[in-house]
Every structure is written in C-alpha cells, then in structure tokens.
Scaffold this motif. Structure first.
Motif, PDB file in Angstrom:
ATOM      1  N   GLY A 457       0.924  -1.198   0.108  1.00 22.86           N
ATOM      2  CA  GLY A 457      -0.139  -0.244   0.004  1.00 22.86           C
ATOM      3  C   GLY A 457       0.937   1.162   0.021  1.00 22.86           C
ATOM      4  N   ASP A 458       2.070   1.324   0.413  1.00 24.19           N
ATOM      5  CA  ASP A 458       3.110   2.468   0.295  1.00 24.19           C
ATOM      6  C   ASP A 458       3.343   2.762  -1.134  1.00 24.19           C
ATOM      7  OD1 ASP A 458       4.391   4.337   1.475  1.00 24.19           O
ATOM      8  OD2 ASP A 458       6.253   2.977   1.026  1.00 24.19           O
ATOM      9  N   SER A 459       3.670   1.810  -1.984  1.00 25.59           N
ATOM     10  CA  SER A 459       4.196   1.961  -3.384  1.00 25.59           C
ATOM     11  C   SER A 459       3.202   2.627  -4.394  1.00 25.59           C
ATOM     12  CB  SER A 459       4.927   0.713  -3.732  1.00 25.59           C
ATOM     13  OG  SER A 459       5.781   0.164  -3.036  1.00 25.59           O
ATOM     14  N   TYR A 460       2.027   2.207  -4.099  1.00 24.88           N
ATOM     15  CA  TYR A 460       1.162   2.702  -5.313  1.00 24.88           C
ATOM     16  C   TYR A 460      -0.287   2.608  -4.920  1.00 24.88           C
ATOM     17  CZ  TYR A 460       1.179  -2.376  -6.093  1.00 24.88           C
ATOM     18  OH  TYR A 460       1.432  -3.807  -5.939  1.00 24.88           O
ATOM     19  N   VAL A 461      -1.053   3.527  -5.639  1.00 28.82           N
ATOM     20  CA  VAL A 461      -2.766   3.495  -5.449  1.00 28.82           C
ATOM     21  C   VAL A 461      -3.340   2.975  -6.533  1.00 28.82           C
ATOM     22  CG1 VAL A 461      -2.654   4.691  -3.321  1.00 28.82           C
ATOM     23  CG2 VAL A 461      -2.548   5.870  -5.692  1.00 28.82           C
ATOM     24  N   VAL A 462      -2.782   2.818  -7.725  1.00 33.57           N
ATOM     25  CA  VAL A 462      -3.477   2.315  -9.094  1.00 33.57           C
ATOM     26  C   VAL A 462      -2.511   1.210  -9.428  1.00 33.57           C
ATOM     27  CG1 VAL A 462      -4.273   4.745  -9.633  1.00 33.57           C
ATOM     28  CG2 VAL A 462      -1.948   4.010 -10.525  1.00 33.57           C
ATOM     29  N   TYR A 463      -3.181   0.272 -10.293  1.00 32.22           N
ATOM     30  CA  TYR A 463      -2.884  -0.866 -10.811  1.00 32.22           C
ATOM     31  C   TYR A 463      -2.925  -0.721 -12.461  1.00 32.22           C
ATOM     32  CZ  TYR A 463      -3.380  -3.010  -6.273  1.00 32.22           C
ATOM     33  OH  TYR A 463      -3.190  -3.464  -4.856  1.00 32.22           O
ATOM     34  N   PRO A 464      -1.999  -1.537 -13.151  1.00 28.15           N
ATOM     35  CA  PRO A 464      -1.929  -1.293 -14.635  1.00 28.15           C
ATOM     36  C   PRO A 464      -3.083  -2.161 -15.276  1.00 28.15           C
ATOM     37  CG  PRO A 464      -0.196  -2.799 -13.964  1.00 28.15           C
ATOM     38  CD  PRO A 464      -0.853  -2.221 -12.538  1.00 28.15           C
ATOM     39  N   GLY A 465      -3.907  -1.375 -15.824  1.00 29.84           N
ATOM     40  CA  GLY A 465      -5.124  -2.170 -16.600  1.00 29.84           C
ATOM     41  C   GLY A 465      -4.733  -2.758 -17.930  1.00 29.84           C
ATOM     42  N   LYS A 466      -5.243  -3.570 -18.309  1.00 31.82           N
ATOM     43  CA  LYS A 466      -4.940  -4.366 -19.870  1.00 31.82           C
ATOM     44  C   LYS A 466      -5.016  -3.370 -20.931  1.00 31.82           C
ATOM     45  CE  LYS A 466      -5.377  -8.980 -18.286  1.00 31.82           C
ATOM     46  NZ  LYS A 466      -6.158 -10.139 -18.659  1.00 31.82           N
ATOM     47  N   ASP A 467      -5.919  -2.415 -20.672  1.00 31.52           N
ATOM     48  CA  ASP A 467      -6.279  -1.504 -21.664  1.00 31.52           C
ATOM     49  C   ASP A 467      -5.553  -0.284 -21.606  1.00 31.52           C
ATOM     50  OD1 ASP A 467      -7.343  -0.534 -19.349  1.00 31.52           O
ATOM     51  OD2 ASP A 467      -9.327  -0.029 -20.071  1.00 31.52           O
ATOM     52  N   GLU A 468      -4.550  -0.304 -20.825  1.00 33.41           N
ATOM     53  CA  GLU A 468      -3.391   0.804 -20.830  1.00 33.41           C
ATOM     54  C   GLU A 468      -4.014   2.129 -19.904  1.00 33.41           C
ATOM     55  OE1 GLU A 468      -1.448   1.738 -24.470  1.00 33.41           O
ATOM     56  OE2 GLU A 468      -0.788  -0.364 -24.521  1.00 33.41           O
ATOM     57  N   LYS A 469      -5.141   1.715 -19.208  1.00 31.57           N
ATOM     58  CA  LYS A 469      -5.656   2.627 -18.274  1.00 31.57           C
ATOM     59  C   LYS A 469      -5.418   2.056 -16.931  1.00 31.57           C
ATOM     60  CE  LYS A 469      -9.167   4.302 -21.733  1.00 31.57           C
ATOM     61  NZ  LYS A 469     -10.693   4.267 -22.003  1.00 31.57           N
ATOM     62  N   PRO A 470      -5.521   3.113 -15.902  1.00 31.73           N
ATOM     63  CA  PRO A 470      -5.393   2.387 -14.418  1.00 31.73           C
ATOM     64  C   PRO A 470      -6.445   1.804 -14.047  1.00 31.73           C
ATOM     65  CG  PRO A 470      -5.407   4.864 -14.457  1.00 31.73           C
ATOM     66  CD  PRO A 470      -5.563   4.494 -15.931  1.00 31.73           C
ATOM     67  N   LEU A 471      -6.323   0.887 -13.003  1.00 31.37           N
ATOM     68  CA  LEU A 471      -7.293   0.158 -12.090  1.00 31.37           C
ATOM     69  C   LEU A 471      -7.109   0.934 -10.869  1.00 31.37           C
ATOM     70  CD1 LEU A 471      -6.921  -3.460 -13.331  1.00 31.37           C
ATOM     71  CD2 LEU A 471      -8.846  -1.893 -14.006  1.00 31.37           C
ATOM     72  N   LEU A 472      -8.352   1.174 -10.321  1.00 30.72           N
ATOM     73  CA  LEU A 472      -8.317   1.824  -8.978  1.00 30.72           C
ATOM     74  C   LEU A 472      -7.898   0.948  -7.618  1.00 30.72           C
ATOM     75  CD1 LEU A 472     -10.859   4.726  -9.566  1.00 30.72           C
ATOM     76  CD2 LEU A 472      -8.434   4.536 -10.325  1.00 30.72           C
ATOM     77  N   SER A 473      -7.638   1.508  -6.435  1.00 24.30           N
ATOM     78  CA  SER A 473      -7.652   0.943  -5.449  1.00 24.30           C
ATOM     79  C   SER A 473      -8.896   1.391  -4.662  1.00 24.30           C
ATOM     80  CB  SER A 473      -6.294   0.748  -4.715  1.00 24.30           C
ATOM     81  OG  SER A 473      -6.102   2.163  -4.598  1.00 24.30           O
TER      82      SER A 473
END
Length: 542
Positions: A457-473
């Motif tokens: 949880g320290d390093s990031y708040v979004v994840y890489p989506g396959k559609d090159e858009k962020p997935l949210l936490s």
C-alpha cells in the motif's frame, strides 16, 4: 440463501470474515461530490448473479467488485495495533470494474462497490438507488440513498502531489519513452490522478534521482534535451513543453521539478543524458560529486534558460524546485552545499523538500520543508506554510494507507489537514511498480511490497489495466473522500466560522484531534462528516 449487508466505503470486506460494521445505506453529499457505498454479499452456494441498477442516477453509477490482493508484508516493524491484520495474506484492495454479473463462492464474502461519479452537477434532493441481484432462483433488492445538498464543494486549495513514475509505465507496458503511445499512457494516468485530487505533478526535467541503487540507474525519462558543443551547453525544452501542455489539458496546474541531487543527502548528481559533440552519453550521475564545480557550472548554464522558458510559458508562479529527498541529520553539511547552489540559482521560486529533522529549517537550508506527519509537531506554528507527507516509515499512530490499515485511518487525514491549515501534501507512490531501489520490476497484482521492503500500500494506489488505463484501489477512493471532507470543512467555515467547524470535528472525540491522536472509529468519522453537512444545509436554508 443470500446475505446482503449495506456498508460505508470505510469497511474492508474480507472474504473469510463477516463484516461487523453497522449497516450504512444513506449518505449526504454535495452536487459535485464523488461518493461510494458497498453491498457485502455472501451465498451458501456457488452462484453467478446479475446486477441491475434502478435509479435516475444509474448513468452515473459505476460498479466494481472489490478484489483481494496478496500482501507478503502487510505491516511495518513499528506499526501499532490500529491494524486490521498483521499476518501475510489477502486484503480487500482492487476495484475491478464489472458490467452486469458478479460471481460468488459458497461461504465467502464479496463486496460490490457502488460509486457515484457524475461528470456534471447532480440535482439536489434525495436520489434512490435500487440494486437488484438475481439469478439461479435468487432475486433480492437493496435500496441506497444519496441525499444531495443544494450546494457545491469549493475548489480544492490543498496542493497535492502523488509522484507519477513514468519509467514504470514505460516498463510495464513496453512503451518506448516519448513514443506517441508512451505520451498517451502517461496522459491517461495523469488524468486519473487529477480526478482524484492530484493537482501538482512531479516533472522529470531530468530522470528523477529517487529510489535508485548506488551505481545503478533508472530508465531515462529526461524531459530537457541537453547538447554540449565545444564545452558549451544548450537546451531543448520541447518535451518539457509537451509535458506541461499535457498536464494542463487534464487539469493539473502545478509543477514540481525533479530533484537536482540524489536522495538522502545530495551527495551525487542525477543521471543526465546529453548529446556531446554529436554523441549521446551520460554526462552526470553517480560518478559526479553533487556540489562539485562541474555540476554547478552545468546548473548555472541551465538556470537562466529554464527560468526564461517557465516565465514565457506562464507557469513560473506554479513551479516548485527540489534539492534532495529525505536528507537526514548526518548529511546536513552536504545538503547545505547543494541547497546553497539551488537557492542561488532558483531562489525566486519555492524550494521544497521532504525531510523531518527540524534543524534543516532552523538553519535556513530549505524554504518550504515537508515533514512527515509523525515529525510535524515542531513545524506547527513555526513555518510560513505547513506541508506534510507520509510513507513506509509512518506506521505508528498517524494516518497512512497501507493494505492492513482500517480505511478510517486513511480518511481521517482530511480533518487533520483542516485543523492545522496544511497547505500541501506529498506522497511518493502513485505507481511505483519496481522493487526497492528500482533493482527490478514487480507484478503489482502479486508482489505488493516492493520486493519485501515496503508495507503493501505504500508504493502505489493504482494498478495497470490491460487497456493501458489505471485500475483503482479502494484506498485511492477513500483518500479522495478525505480531500472532499477538507473541502466540505472549508465550505462550512465560510458559512459558520472556523471555531464552529473545529467544534464539530472534535465533537465525540475524547481528546483534541492531533496527527497522532484521533478517534479510531468509522462511526465517528462518518457522523462527523454528516454533522458538517448538516451545519451547511441549515445555514443555506435559513
């Protein structure tokens, strides 16, 4: 049999545990506010349920399933007991967009995250949202209510930077730096960051000398082109120009130039690439003394050109410069040398650094210090502008956003920022998808602790989506709720005065709110915000 519990966005629903929180199916908000609620679901058989939304707001409702993500390092060594779980395991975390169906596994709890995210103002009044769950002999309906107050939250005044790591984007998506595809991906991630409160962007005029192992280097993302011909420097600002235009396009107005010296003490130079007499090479890096004559000569050549560009671009009053990130007491002499150079060359700009030792400020080495929220007390009332930050080290008592922490501990920051009139907040990890010191990449969906070094949880708040858009936490959503709380308090202050707002904030709290003292209670957090809203509504309807 299907069990359904309506819950606030503060509850983290674990698959192996029935949520104990009180049901929550009604929330008051303003006409321009984002809001979320949850339905926790549990079935005694495996099943697939279709989900239908009946509401005048249905076009603005977004549905996600909360997906658990594994953490091998859920807590820091110094973490206190205001923690959900301390053992390695899966934590509710990723908001996976869904369309019409949700899969349930017998006996396991799953959360359906319901977001109201309008792109335009919502009409005032009560808006009912009926969630219909059906399939395999099941049809259940649950109602939620968004009570919209006839007012808008004011614009965000807090300066908020959450460092975007464009090299991580390039690496994960295999997108060549400065290719059209690279720019498109970066813009998409910046747009999402802005939509969730980030109005200042870390700007890699040179590859940021952050989280880099000594002697190693991160992928080059340097925006300023450098040429050396016959020992003379010249500069190309075309990529910086493109960066600023991109940021402005998505709404970001403030620019935080990457640090001029290496992290934790300013001993060395950032990696700087140049075309030297026709040959592309590294001209500065780990082999170059930070405060040495050669680097100072380079910065002296850059400064007038960069300042001229920023003024002509019309952003000079919205630019901040850094010396070195997180210097500590043992390097104060070296930091002074580097700071002297930056202040001499860029003294008309605000110079900021994340640091915690008050001596750096006392000795005039940094104009605008950014102390960690567990080291902030000496700065309160003693600095022109109070800023703060947290990262992996802030694990005892103060607010933070690790997987393992209750979401209330994330959201309480809003009232702390208000009480202490904090002007800016910094966090280093919007999308750091590398191991610590950038020695290798990670799969953000499975290795969430930077190779076993930072609490998940320290390093990031979004994840890489396959559609090159962020997935949210869910942590990004909750943090934005804290920013909206701050804006609601500012609106209330304009109507009823600051003292009245502070009285509402601390109503029900056993002790006055401090950065390390606050109620550990979802109910207090939610009721405090409802009380703020009620005070505004009452004043507006008189």
């Amino acid at each position: 049999m299907l069990k359904i519990k309506a819950l606030s966005s503060l509850v983290k629903v674990f698959s192996d545990e029935e949520p104990k929180a009180k049901e929550f199916d009604r929330v008051s908000i303003f006409r321009n506010e984002k809001a979320s609620m949850q339905l926790a679901l549990n079935s005694d058989v495996d099943c697939k349920l279709s989900v239908e939304i009946n509401s005048d707001l249905q076009d603005a409702i977004k549905l996600c399933v909360v997906e658990e993500i594994y953490s091998g390092m859920p807590v820091a060594k110094t973490q206190d007991d205001y923690t959900l779980r301390k053992e390695a395991g899966k934590f509710p975390e990723l908001l996976r967009p869904m369309d019409k169906e949700v899969d349930l596994t017998a006996g396991e709890w799953k959360s359906l995250w319901i977001s109201l995210d309008c792109q335009s103002l919502i009409s005032a009044g009560e808006h009912k949202v009926e969630v219909v769950l059906s399939g395999e002999g099941i049809e259940e309906r649950r109602g939620l209510t968004f009570d919209v107050i006839d007012a808008c939250l004011p614009e965000q005044t807090l300066l908020y930077t959450n460092w975007i790591h464009t090299d991580c984007l390039s690496t994960y998506y295999n997108a060549e730096v400065f290719s059209d595809r690279y720019w498109e991906i970066v813009e998409t991630y910046l747009k999402t960051a802005y939509e969730y409160g980030m109005n200042m962007a870390l700007t890699p005029i040179f590859t940021p000398p952050l989280d880099t192992k000594k002697g190693k280097e991160r992928k080059t993302v340097q925006l300023i082109g450098v040429e050396v011909n016959g020992g003379e420097y010249s500069f190309d600002f075309s990529n910086l120009d493109k960066w600023i235009d991109m940021c402005r396009k998505v709404g970001i107005e403030y620019f935080e130039m990457a640090h001029f010296f290496t992290q934790w003490g300013a001993k060395k130079c950032p990696k700087i690439i140049a075309t030297v007499d026709g040959e592309v090479k590294r001209i500065f890096g780990w082999n170059t003394r930070g405060a040495g004559k050669k680097y100072k000569t380079f910065l002296a050549a850059l400064a007038p050109e960069l300042k001229k560009y920023l003024k002509e671009k019309g952003v000079a009053d919205k630019v901040f410069f850094h010396v070195s990130d997180e210097p500590f007491a043992g390097v104060i002499r070296q930091y002074r040398k580097a700071s002297d150079i930056v202040r001499e060359l860029f003294g008309e700009f605000k110079i900021i650094d994340a640091l915690s030792d008050y001596k750096f400020y006392q000795r005039g080495l940094v104009g605008l210090p950014i102390p960690a929220n567990d080291h902030i007390k000496p700065y309160i009332g003693n600095v022109e502008e109070l800023w703060t930050y947290y990262c992996s080290a802030q694990a005892a008592n103060v607010s933070n956003r690790f997987f393992s922490m209750p979401s209330q501990r994330n959201r309480v920051l809003g009232c702390q920022l208000y009480k202490y009139d904090v002007k800016g907040f910094l966090h280093w990890g919007y999308n750091f998808w590398y191991k610590r010191l950038s020695v290798g990449e990670v799969d953000p969906f499975s290795e969430t602790d930077a190779g076993g070094f930072f609490p998940s949880g320290d390093s990031y708040v979004v994840y890489p989506g396959k559609d090159e858009k962020p997935l949210l936490s869910l942590r990004l959503k909750v943090f934005y709720d804290a920013l909206q709380d701050l804006r609601a308090m500012q609106l209330a202050e304009s109507l009823i005065g600051r003292e009245a707002v502070l009285n509402i904030i601390e109503s029900g709290a056993e002790k006055p709110i401090e950065f390390d003292v606050y109620p550990h209670s979802d109910e207090w957090q939610l009721q405090m915000r409802e009380n703020i809203n009620a005070a505004i509504r009452e004043k507006l309807t008189k």
